[in-house]
Write an enzyme that holds these catalytic residues in place. Structure first.
Site, PDB file in Angstrom:
ATOM      1  N   ASP A  44       0.856  -1.196   0.000  1.00  0.00           N
ATOM      2  CA  ASP A  44       0.000   0.000   0.000  1.00  0.00           C
ATOM      3  C   ASP A  44       0.891   1.246   0.000  1.00  0.00           C
ATOM      4  OD1 ASP A  44      -3.257   0.147   0.921  1.00  0.00           O
ATOM      5  OD2 ASP A  44      -2.153   2.028   0.844  1.00  0.00           O
ATOM      6  N   THR A  69      -5.220   6.443   0.082  1.00  0.00           N
ATOM      7  CA  THR A  69      -6.538   6.597   0.729  1.00  0.00           C
ATOM      8  C   THR A  69      -6.696   5.649   1.914  1.00  0.00           C
ATOM      9  OG1 THR A  69      -7.510   5.014  -0.844  1.00  0.00           O
ATOM     10  CG2 THR A  69      -7.696   7.342  -1.399  1.00  0.00           C
ATOM     11  N   GLY A  70      -5.698   4.817   2.139  1.00  0.00           N
ATOM     12  CA  GLY A  70      -5.731   3.891   3.289  1.00  0.00           C
ATOM     13  C   GLY A  70      -4.949   4.473   4.452  1.00  0.00           C
ATOM     14  N   LEU A 123      -6.494  -5.005  -5.022  1.00  0.00           N
ATOM     15  CA  LEU A 123      -7.532  -4.113  -4.485  1.00  0.00           C
ATOM     16  C   LEU A 123      -7.139  -2.644  -4.590  1.00  0.00           C
ATOM     17  CD1 LEU A 123      -8.336  -5.875  -1.056  1.00  0.00           C
ATOM     18  CD2 LEU A 123      -9.799  -5.871  -3.060  1.00  0.00           C
ATOM     19  N   LYS A 130      -4.081   5.201 -13.479  1.00  0.00           N
ATOM     20  CA  LYS A 130      -2.804   4.474 -13.497  1.00  0.00           C
ATOM     21  C   LYS A 130      -2.884   3.186 -12.675  1.00  0.00           C
ATOM     22  CE  LYS A 130       0.668   8.116 -14.025  1.00  0.00           C
ATOM     23  NZ  LYS A 130       1.728   8.838 -13.294  1.00  0.00           N
ATOM     24  N   TYR A 161     -12.719   6.187 -13.178  1.00  0.00           N
ATOM     25  CA  TYR A 161     -12.869   4.963 -12.382  1.00  0.00           C
ATOM     26  C   TYR A 161     -13.520   3.858 -13.222  1.00  0.00           C
ATOM     27  CZ  TYR A 161     -14.295   2.163  -8.257  1.00  0.00           C
ATOM     28  OH  TYR A 161     -14.490   1.171  -7.323  1.00  0.00           O
TER      29      TYR A 161
HETATM   30  P1  NAD Z   1      -9.932   2.276  -0.034  1.00  0.00           P
HETATM   31  O1  NAD Z   1      -9.718   3.586  -0.667  1.00  0.00           O
HETATM   32  O2  NAD Z   1     -10.286   2.211   1.405  1.00  0.00           O
HETATM   33  O3  NAD Z   1      -8.666   1.336  -0.249  1.00  0.00           O
HETATM   34  C1  NAD Z   1      -7.840   1.395  -1.388  1.00  0.00           C
HETATM   35  C2  NAD Z   1      -6.408   1.171  -0.922  1.00  0.00           C
HETATM   36  O4  NAD Z   1      -5.530   1.184  -2.071  1.00  0.00           O
HETATM   37  C3  NAD Z   1      -5.913   2.289   0.023  1.00  0.00           C
HETATM   38  O5  NAD Z   1      -5.304   1.738   1.160  1.00  0.00           O
HETATM   39  C4  NAD Z   1      -4.902   3.050  -0.838  1.00  0.00           C
HETATM   40  O6  NAD Z   1      -3.913   3.690  -0.069  1.00  0.00           O
HETATM   41  C5  NAD Z   1      -4.375   1.945  -1.725  1.00  0.00           C
HETATM   42  N1  NAD Z   1      -3.757   2.421  -2.966  1.00  0.00           N
HETATM   43  C6  NAD Z   1      -4.263   3.309  -3.855  1.00  0.00           C
HETATM   44  N2  NAD Z   1      -3.389   3.497  -4.869  1.00  0.00           N
HETATM   45  C7  NAD Z   1      -2.312   2.705  -4.604  1.00  0.00           C
HETATM   46  C8  NAD Z   1      -1.082   2.449  -5.283  1.00  0.00           C
HETATM   47  N3  NAD Z   1      -0.784   3.059  -6.427  1.00  0.00           N
HETATM   48  N4  NAD Z   1      -0.205   1.572  -4.738  1.00  0.00           N
HETATM   49  C9  NAD Z   1      -0.490   0.941  -3.564  1.00  0.00           C
HETATM   50  N5  NAD Z   1      -1.644   1.137  -2.871  1.00  0.00           N
HETATM   51  C10 NAD Z   1      -2.541   2.005  -3.407  1.00  0.00           C
HETATM   52  O7  NAD Z   1     -11.053   1.521  -0.908  1.00  0.00           O
HETATM   53  P2  NAD Z   1     -11.840   0.170  -0.614  1.00  0.00           P
HETATM   54  O8  NAD Z   1     -13.250   0.512  -0.366  1.00  0.00           O
HETATM   55  O9  NAD Z   1     -11.100  -0.649   0.355  1.00  0.00           O
HETATM   56  O10 NAD Z   1     -11.778  -0.512  -2.058  1.00  0.00           O
HETATM   57  C11 NAD Z   1     -10.834  -1.524  -2.378  1.00  0.00           C
HETATM   58  C12 NAD Z   1     -11.051  -2.008  -3.798  1.00  0.00           C
HETATM   59  O11 NAD Z   1     -12.381  -2.515  -3.951  1.00  0.00           O
HETATM   60  C13 NAD Z   1     -10.868  -0.928  -4.860  1.00  0.00           C
HETATM   61  O12 NAD Z   1     -10.240  -1.495  -5.986  1.00  0.00           O
HETATM   62  C14 NAD Z   1     -12.281  -0.532  -5.206  1.00  0.00           C
HETATM   63  O13 NAD Z   1     -12.391  -0.052  -6.520  1.00  0.00           O
HETATM   64  C15 NAD Z   1     -13.017  -1.865  -5.042  1.00  0.00           C
HETATM   65  N6  NAD Z   1     -14.445  -1.621  -4.760  1.00  0.00           N
HETATM   66  C16 NAD Z   1     -14.841  -1.179  -3.544  1.00  0.00           C
HETATM   67  C17 NAD Z   1     -16.192  -0.931  -3.319  1.00  0.00           C
HETATM   68  C18 NAD Z   1     -16.689  -0.454  -1.973  1.00  0.00           C
HETATM   69  O14 NAD Z   1     -17.890  -0.205  -1.841  1.00  0.00           O
HETATM   70  N7  NAD Z   1     -15.879  -0.342  -0.947  1.00  0.00           N
HETATM   71  C19 NAD Z   1     -17.130  -1.113  -4.340  1.00  0.00           C
HETATM   72  C20 NAD Z   1     -16.668  -1.534  -5.582  1.00  0.00           C
HETATM   73  C21 NAD Z   1     -15.334  -1.802  -5.785  1.00  0.00           C
END
Ligand code: NAD
Ligand code: UDP
Length: 310
Positions: free
Chosen positions: A31, A35-36, A73, A91, A145
């Site tokens: 990570d 956004t985490g 993810l 990206k 997205y």
């Molecule tokens: P989130 O934003 O909480 O988690 C995403 C994580 O990815 C974060 O920790 C962020 O720091 C990390 N990240 C972003 N770009 C990065 C990079 N270049 N290198 C390494 N880490 C990176 O989102 P979430 O809700 O946990 O979603 C996780 C996945 O599930 C995503 O792919 C999202 O599109 C998919 N998703 C989630 C939902 C939902 O309702 N939560 C719905 C549909 C799809």
């Protein structure tokens, strides 16, 4: 068995990691904290089966040793986040997907891609089944997205057909629960945050648009089953809770459970906001034997409890 999870410090990633650890897997997490939060995984740092790598997966990926499963993810998931980081979003779900697929091929690993109900766009059929192709504006504000997820899905299938890679695509519908950032802009954390402060609940549009919300525990169960089940290469499966609700009803429910005096404030609608969204989960039921167990009321209560403690 060893699994690599990208986006591990995010909402879904941190919960999924716990599940793999519980099942005896060795988990390598990546990570870049876009956004985490480190807080989401801090409790795992002492675990001998957990290894964290601070890394941007847009760059070439390499990890020593065998890896059996890759779960990609990493990607901002909240519309507010991905609109704040439009190029990064494209990206991470193009270059990041390519790098993680290439890495899975090198290791002979199974590959799970976290896609989204957003591939259906402003769906013209209802509920959405996996064989619906979607209705997406390629140049609208959500396109960074939606189109990145669609590109990633196509790339997964190309690795499957050209290299025989065992890929599985999860089309995840709106998921919620503990560890969401209060300010990440998604509807449930926003409504709870405002309700607990007694502030106005902001609804975009008239609130007649619908969503179907899946509690995190259920989603993790579905994702885990999709990751470990044998013989389902190339499958695309909706994961979500088909209990559909309007955003206005959701606001009323949150106010009621929080027991506050918040009122509702109607704001101009968001451009390209999908009017209706609800998964058809027949495939998940048939192939994974999965369906959600936690109803909206129960899930909201658990989430509100955690938010109160923050
Ligand atoms: P989130 O934003 O909480 O988690 C995403 C994580 O990815 C974060 O920790 C962020 O720091 C990390 N990240 C972003 N770009 C990065 C990079 N270049 N290198 C390494 N880490 C990176 O989102 P979430 O809700 O946990 O979603 C996780 C996945 O599930 C995503 O792919 C999202 O599109 C998919 N998703 C989630 C939902 C939902 O309702 N939560 C719905 C549909 C799809
Ligand atoms: N929404 C809202 N107020 C908010 C946040 C979201 O009315 O503060 C609405 C939004 O317009 C959409 C739905 O709630 O119709 C779900 O929004 P979210 O950002 O959670 O995710 P989306 O499903 O749109 O990707």
């Amino acid at each position: 068995m060893r699994v690599l999870i990208t986006g591990i410090a995010g909402f879904i990633g941190s919960h999924l990691c716990e599940r793999f650890l519980k099942e005896g897997f060795y988990v390598i997490g990546m990570d870049n904290f876009l956004t985490g939060k480190p807080d989401n995984i801090a409790h795992l740092f002492g675990n001998k089966n957990f290894h964290f790598i601070y890394y941007n997966v847009v760059n070439y990926i390499y990890v020593e040793g065998p890896v059996d499963i890759v779960v990609h993810l990493a990607c901002p998931a909240s519309p507010v986040d991905y609109m704040n980081h439009p190029i990064h979003t494209m990206k991470v779900d193009s270059l990041g997907t390519l790098n993680t697929l290439g890495f899975a091929k090198l290791k002979g690993a199974r590959y799970i891609f976290a896609s989204s109900s957003e591939v259906y766009g402003s769906a013209q059929v209802h509920p959405q089944r996996e064989d619906y192709w979607g209705y997406v504006n390629p140049v609208g504000p959500r396109s960074v997205y939606d189109e990145a997820k669609r590109f990633s899905e196509a790339l997964c299938m190309a690795y499957h057909t050209e290299h025989g890679l065992d890929v599985r695509i999860a089309r995840i519908f709106n998921t919620y629960g503990p560890r969401m950032r209060r300010k990440d802009g998604r509807v449930i954390p926003t409504f709870i945050d405002k309700a607990l402060k007694g502030e106005k609940i902001p609804i975009y549009g008239d609130g007649s648009q619908t969503r179907s919300f899946c509690y995190i525990e259920d989603l993790v169960e579905g994702l885990f089953r999709l990751s470990v089940k044998e013989g389902i290469e190339g499958q695309v499966i909706n994961l979500g809770n088909p209990q559909e609700i309007t955003i206005k009803e959701l606001a009323q429910k949150v106010i009621e459970i929080c027991g506050t005096s918040s009122s509702i404030e109607f704001l101009p609608p968001r451009p390209d906001d999908p009017p209706r969204r609800c998964p058809d989960i027949t495939k998940a039921k048939d192939i994974l034997g999965w369906s959600p167990k936690v109803g909206l009321e129960e899930g909201l209560k658990k989430t509100i409890e955690e938010f109160r403690g923050l």
